[in-house]
Motif scaffolding. Sequence first.
Motif, PDB file in Angstrom:
ATOM      1  N   MET A   1      40.970  26.115  42.477  1.00 28.12           N
ATOM      2  CA  MET A   1      40.502  27.452  42.122  1.00 28.12           C
ATOM      3  C   MET A   1      41.346  28.489  42.839  1.00 28.12           C
ATOM      4  O   MET A   1      41.562  28.421  44.035  1.00 28.12           O
ATOM      5  N   THR A   2      41.833  29.453  42.114  1.00 29.05           N
ATOM      6  CA  THR A   2      42.547  30.557  42.729  1.00 29.05           C
ATOM      7  C   THR A   2      41.506  31.533  43.249  1.00 29.05           C
ATOM      8  O   THR A   2      40.602  31.915  42.529  1.00 29.05           O
ATOM      9  N   LEU A   3      41.617  31.848  44.495  1.00 29.15           N
ATOM     10  CA  LEU A   3      40.560  32.656  45.100  1.00 29.15           C
ATOM     11  C   LEU A   3      40.765  34.125  44.802  1.00 29.15           C
ATOM     12  O   LEU A   3      41.887  34.575  44.576  1.00 29.15           O
ATOM     13  N   THR A   4      39.670  34.839  44.839  1.00 28.69           N
ATOM     14  CA  THR A   4      39.773  36.296  44.687  1.00 28.69           C
ATOM     15  C   THR A   4      40.700  36.791  45.765  1.00 28.69           C
ATOM     16  O   THR A   4      40.592  36.391  46.905  1.00 28.69           O
ATOM     17  N   THR A   5      41.594  37.626  45.400  1.00 24.51           N
ATOM     18  CA  THR A   5      42.577  37.962  46.412  1.00 24.51           C
ATOM     19  C   THR A   5      42.915  39.431  46.402  1.00 24.51           C
ATOM     20  O   THR A   5      42.136  40.248  45.905  1.00 24.51           O
ATOM     21  N   THR A   7      44.548  41.217  44.750  1.00 24.70           N
ATOM     22  CA  THR A   7      44.630  41.935  43.490  1.00 24.70           C
ATOM     23  C   THR A   7      43.257  42.165  42.896  1.00 24.70           C
ATOM     24  O   THR A   7      43.132  42.456  41.718  1.00 24.70           O
ATOM     25  N   ALA A   8      42.226  42.047  43.760  1.00 20.43           N
ATOM     26  CA  ALA A   8      40.859  42.097  43.237  1.00 20.43           C
ATOM     27  C   ALA A   8      40.580  43.314  42.358  1.00 20.43           C
ATOM     28  O   ALA A   8      39.873  43.203  41.372  1.00 20.43           O
ATOM     29  N   MET A  50      42.396  29.298  37.992  1.00 20.99           N
ATOM     30  CA  MET A  50      41.262  30.205  37.998  1.00 20.99           C
ATOM     31  C   MET A  50      40.432  30.115  36.719  1.00 20.99           C
ATOM     32  O   MET A  50      39.216  30.200  36.745  1.00 20.99           O
ATOM     33  N   ARG A  51      41.120  29.894  35.580  1.00 23.40           N
ATOM     34  CA  ARG A  51      40.395  29.804  34.319  1.00 23.40           C
ATOM     35  C   ARG A  51      39.371  28.680  34.352  1.00 23.40           C
ATOM     36  O   ARG A  51      38.209  28.840  33.989  1.00 23.40           O
ATOM     37  N   LEU A  54      36.581  29.481  36.700  1.00 23.93           N
ATOM     38  CA  LEU A  54      35.646  30.433  36.093  1.00 23.93           C
ATOM     39  C   LEU A  54      34.716  29.713  35.126  1.00 23.93           C
ATOM     40  O   LEU A  54      33.498  29.911  35.153  1.00 23.93           O
ATOM     41  N   HIS A 206      35.389  30.735  51.538  1.00 25.63           N
ATOM     42  CA  HIS A 206      35.465  29.528  50.720  1.00 25.63           C
ATOM     43  C   HIS A 206      35.356  28.256  51.558  1.00 25.63           C
ATOM     44  O   HIS A 206      34.776  27.269  51.108  1.00 25.63           O
TER      45      HIS A 206
ATOM     46  N   HIS B 295      35.879  37.034  40.489  1.00 23.36           N
ATOM     47  CA  HIS B 295      37.064  36.223  40.211  1.00 23.36           C
ATOM     48  C   HIS B 295      37.728  36.658  38.902  1.00 23.36           C
ATOM     49  O   HIS B 295      38.944  36.713  38.814  1.00 23.36           O
ATOM     50  N   ALA B 298      40.113  39.442  38.943  1.00 24.21           N
ATOM     51  CA  ALA B 298      41.421  39.196  39.543  1.00 24.21           C
ATOM     52  C   ALA B 298      42.238  38.223  38.709  1.00 24.21           C
ATOM     53  O   ALA B 298      43.262  37.743  39.136  1.00 24.21           O
TER      54      ALA B 298
END
Lengths: 546, 336
Positions: A1-5, A7-8, A50-51, A54, A206, B295, B298
């Motif tokens: 999972m790509t974490l919120t980062t 670029t939120a 991330m997809r 999600l 996380h 999420h 982003a």
Amino acid sequence: MTLTTDTATGDAAGELPGDEATRLSTAPPPPPRGSVVAPVRRAWRSLVSMRTALLLLFLLALASVPGSFLPQRNLNPVEVQAWSTDHPTLAPLLDRLSLFDVFASPWFAAVYLLLFVSLIGCLSSRLRLHARALRTPPPDVPRVLARLPSHERWTSSQDANAVLADARRSLRRSRWRVVTRELPDGGSGLSAEKGYLRETGNLLFHVSLVLLLVGVAMGGLFGFKGTVLVKEGDGFANTILAYDDISPGRQFDADRLVPFSFALDEFQGTYDDDGKALTFLARLRFSDSSAEPTTPYDLRVNHPLEVGGAKTYLLGHGYAPKVVVTDVEGNRLEQTVVCLPQGATFLSTCVIKVPDAAGEQLSFEGVFTPTTVQDPETGRVTSVYPAPENPALTVLGYRGDLGLDSGVPQSVYQLEDRSRLEPIGDGATPVMLTEGQTWELPGGGSLTFVETTEWATFQVTQDPGKLVALVAGTGMVVGLCLSLFVRRRRLWLRVVPAGGRTADGRTVIEVAGLARTAPEAFEAEFAQLVERLRPTPARTPQEDLA
Amino acid sequence: MTDAALAQLSDRLFLATVLLYALAMLAFAAEQAARRSSRVADATAAGLSVRSAAAARTRAMAGGATTTLEAPAQPQLAEPRRRSSRAGAVGLLLTGVGVVVHVGSVVARGLAADRTPWGNMYEFSSMVALIAVSIFLVLVATGRVDRGLGAFVMLPAVLYLGLAGTVLYTAAGPLVPALDSYWIKIHVFAAILASGAFLLSGVVALLYLLRVRHDAQVAAGGAPGFPVSLGASLPAARVLDRVSYAVIAFAFPVWTFAIIAGAIWAEAAWGRYWGWDPKETWSFITWVLYAGYLHARATAGWKGTKAAWIGVAAAVALVIDYYVVNIFVVGLHSYG
């Protein structure tokens, strides 16, 4: 999972110069193509994308929904039974799909385990990258500072080195990480960065999630939960056999039961005028061994008794009228009968079995009403208030074999085998007894309602994963706050041209900044920084180069 | 003052709050209407002044340099603008007074029942609306959002309070034993704070979606019909998106804390920190959906409208968590 980062907020993304220095994201770079393990790697990458994460998140939310609308075994097995009786065709199907055990079902586990695998896969690379980022100095000064969203330029009479030293000191003071750079064009500059805590917080959140899962698993494996009903005047010692009902963890060992015991001296419930419960109190004496309990403790809702890692909770209560039955030979047989409450006014069903009566066995069945009102016409009794203001025991009596010797275990709360029971009297008119009253049974013997006592149910739990879960929860909140409220930003300062002097001998200073999150908030901060870095804030227009 | 008098005072202040908010909503709406008509007038006036300037130029060329321009339509324009800005200011004032009266109602409730004034659904709902309106005021005061949003925020607030005051109304009284704990101050207040913010963000997310649809229709050359036409008087989509995000970013840690505080309380009250009670389950669902929102925002391909829809779905889950679960599902949290 790509974490919120970083670029939120995502607003500024895409409009920024593609300079390496201005890349704030620490997301992992794409893997090399054409490798032998490509398909495996591709599958892994799509799992940690991330997809997928999600989708798994939404699946997890969706999977929880039936657990809140269908009765669940872990919460209320009786209700599951009732529901199954009402829906004889649908229930077995739902049961096969584990819909009565949603949160213990294989498909629910599959969703959250995949989510956690995806999370851990992403976390490991993110942790490595962040560790590297923490050791890496802020990136080089971009060639053209004017391209950055926040930019300022002014001149000063100070020489270049003094300007740089001042700026460095000032930034360090407000906890920027600062590196002095020699620029390729011969000038010099500063790179500064701040807000590493954003990603630290993100990772802490996380990692804490994973820790939470560990804590929950520890509770599930090594925890223990048991319930027991204790009458006033009775006691309890913490052994497996003493419980009415237990749900041990899969790896729970009876040796792990904390040794302690308690005695219930008195239960008190208070109610308001409408019969709404105000307080419940169980007066206990306890001991941290199996010795005679002596230490008094007032057990109330929200105030469990804690003995060596085991917690005892007050779960429920009800009435237990004390009765004396005499048989045809005049033997006194005393009993405290546990009656089961049927509603808010505590009308409770009672069954009295007297297998030891001389001659034929005796049994009684009826209701206990704490505040009794009898309909003058029908004779029906009801309870109008939960406290014992006017207690009565209203019963029908039977003589005959209770069938206890058949070997089939019977509930103490029901007359299960009525085949050989003969009603006492007409068998249709119940007899109402208030405290102290005696029913002389036709054909010999009697039943006396002596007094009203109460019982309480207790739950004892041991959960070794609790502390881990609490630490994880704290980590989650702290991590979230850091990752949502700290902004990562960079600042560059350049002294131009070579030698740091304009034609009239002044030093030219150029500052630029970049923040991916909340650019509006950064604008204000940038303005303040510029204000601080300029030796004299007020400039005349002629001196301004812009 | 006796408890009965305090309880009555609380009820009257509640009614006054609803009235003040409703009036504020009307004032904001009046400002919107005035702005819309002034935009129309602007457009017309712009057309006029171009024409008159052209006429003047022609005349100047024809008859010499002394010709002055005809007075533009400025006086007619200035009138509705001034009136509209006055209406908006009155709306803000009414909202501010409403918040003060609302606080009075809550405090009187607490004094009348001699406990924390968020012990049943009516009180909870009243507090949630108070938080939502207060956050809106803070957003306007700090310049993050235009007060033009007022009418759209106050309408749901008034409806919500109206329902709370009629359907959910509960007379001031004591708490059930399970609620008698200092955790009610911590856990429930955190839940209220987060809920108020989440509901506000849900409204803003819906308005964002409306604005986006409006912009798309206008860009395609169409004339949006009602209700999409309302989008014209909303702040820019970017602003709405950012406000919705900022409010969720504030509320999400608070909600996380509320759940954890609830778990600690549950551990003390029921002997386990988590048990998939319906309320816990829906709090979890709400939490997961908001995590999804953060999420999604982003992630390329999920930003914008998709993320906004997730925000709306999460707000719906929150409403289910509180109302559907409390009213229709039996669980440990069923306190009425």
